[in-house]
Design a protein around this motif. Structure first.
Motif, PDB file in Angstrom:
ATOM      1  N   SER A  49       0.799  -1.229   0.000  1.00 33.56           N
ATOM      2  CA  SER A  49       0.000   0.000   0.000  1.00 33.56           C
ATOM      3  C   SER A  49       0.835   1.284   0.000  1.00 33.56           C
ATOM      4  O   SER A  49       0.459   2.238  -0.668  1.00 33.56           O
ATOM      5  CB  SER A  49      -1.069  -0.028   1.094  1.00 33.56           C
ATOM      6  N   ALA A  96       0.526   4.299  -2.682  1.00 33.07           N
ATOM      7  CA  ALA A  96       0.329   5.695  -2.276  1.00 33.07           C
ATOM      8  C   ALA A  96       1.243   6.599  -3.115  1.00 33.07           C
ATOM      9  O   ALA A  96       0.815   7.636  -3.622  1.00 33.07           O
ATOM     10  CB  ALA A  96       0.630   5.862  -0.790  1.00 33.07           C
ATOM     11  N   SER A 138       3.379  13.123  -0.268  1.00 36.78           N
ATOM     12  CA  SER A 138       2.776  11.805  -0.535  1.00 36.78           C
ATOM     13  C   SER A 138       2.518  11.040   0.755  1.00 36.78           C
ATOM     14  O   SER A 138       1.858  10.007   0.750  1.00 36.78           O
ATOM     15  CB  SER A 138       3.685  10.980  -1.447  1.00 36.78           C
TER      16      SER A 138
END
Lengths: 160, 105
Positions: free
Chosen positions: B44, B48, B73
């Motif tokens: 994940s 992202a 981010s």
């Protein structure tokens, strides 16, 4: 001239920063960060006035040299007017921020986090009577020229 | 022009080996490119970064710098280099189906 296109890609660089002005420090930092971004191993060695870039109290107040700097295209006497260096520094910092280059302190952290080792020059530290506590926490050690060459084994050495 | 074969389909690449057409991109293709780049699994935090890059590119026409990745981010510099070893900005851009970033930082 030799043809270099087929040569081995650069694997490792050791960058020496010897000047303490803003325009003297940034190129070395940009080269070091750029190396890491390309997957090239990198280390930085700060010597003489270049050490100001890793001294906590000084790293965020480096100035552009307006005297003795022909690149400024400014007559020496004009450059010597009080406040001129601060003015030029302010302008440069603004432009640098615009192209997303961080201030020195943040840049040093970013480069260190990227895996670049950061060293201070033993001779300069002794000459200026500096203590380990004067340096920012990213500094990996105070090393001699001999140790620098040992660590730079197999690297391209870039002097700025 | 160089191509890469994925699920029986030839995908065009640019001179840097990145996707030539951004519209060819999908998540499976991203996994395929990541595997070729030596990243066996996209977790994940990988996604992202990839999604953040695609969003910035969509708006601004260039992939974000490492500094912006770090600041915006939600993934810090150290983690970026762990997620995308040997050059996070370039590699993440490649996996995200974007051209090589133009900036120096």
């Amino acid at each position: 001239m030799t043809q270099t296109n087929s040569a081995e890609p650069i694997q490792k660089v050791s960058i020496i920063v010897s000047h303490g002005s803003l325009e003297g420090v940034y190129p070395g930092l940009i080269m070091a960060n750029g190396a890491r971004m390309e997957g090239i191993e990198a280390s930085l060695f700060f010597t003489f006035f270049g050490l100001d870039a890793i001294i906590k109290k000084r790293m965020n107040s480096l100035k552009v040299a307006t005297v003795g700097n022909p690149g400024m295209h400014m007559p020496t006497l004009l450059g010597a007017i009080p406040g001129m260096s601060a003015f030029a520094t302010g302008m440069m910092k603004k432009e640098i921020e615009k192209i997303d280059i961080p201030p020195i302190g943040e840049f040093i952290t970013m480069i260190h986090d990227a895996g670049c080792q950061i060293y201070a020059c033993r001779a300069t530290v002794d000459m200026f009577h500096l203590k380990p506590s004067d340096f920012c926490e990213e500094v990996d050690g105070v090393i001699s020229v001999g140790q620098f060459y040992e660590k730079a084994a197999g690297a391209q050495i870039i002097f700025t | 022009m160089e191509t890469m074969n994925i699920a029986g389909k030839a995908i065009e690449l640019d001179a840097d080996g990145h996707l030539a057409n951004r519209n060819d991109w999908n998540e499976n293709l991203a996994r395929e490119i990541a595997a070729q780049e030596g990243i066996p699994e996209l977790t994940s935090p990988h996604w992202a970064v990839i999604n953040f890059m695609r969003t910035v590119f969509e708006k601004e026409g260039d992939a974000p710098s490492i500094r912006r990745l770090t600041k915006e981010s939600g993934v810090d510099t150290k983690t970026l280099y762990q997620l995308f070893p040997k050059g996070p900005a370039k590699r993440a851009a490649k996996i995200a189906g974007l051209p090589k970033p133009k900036g120096c930082i």
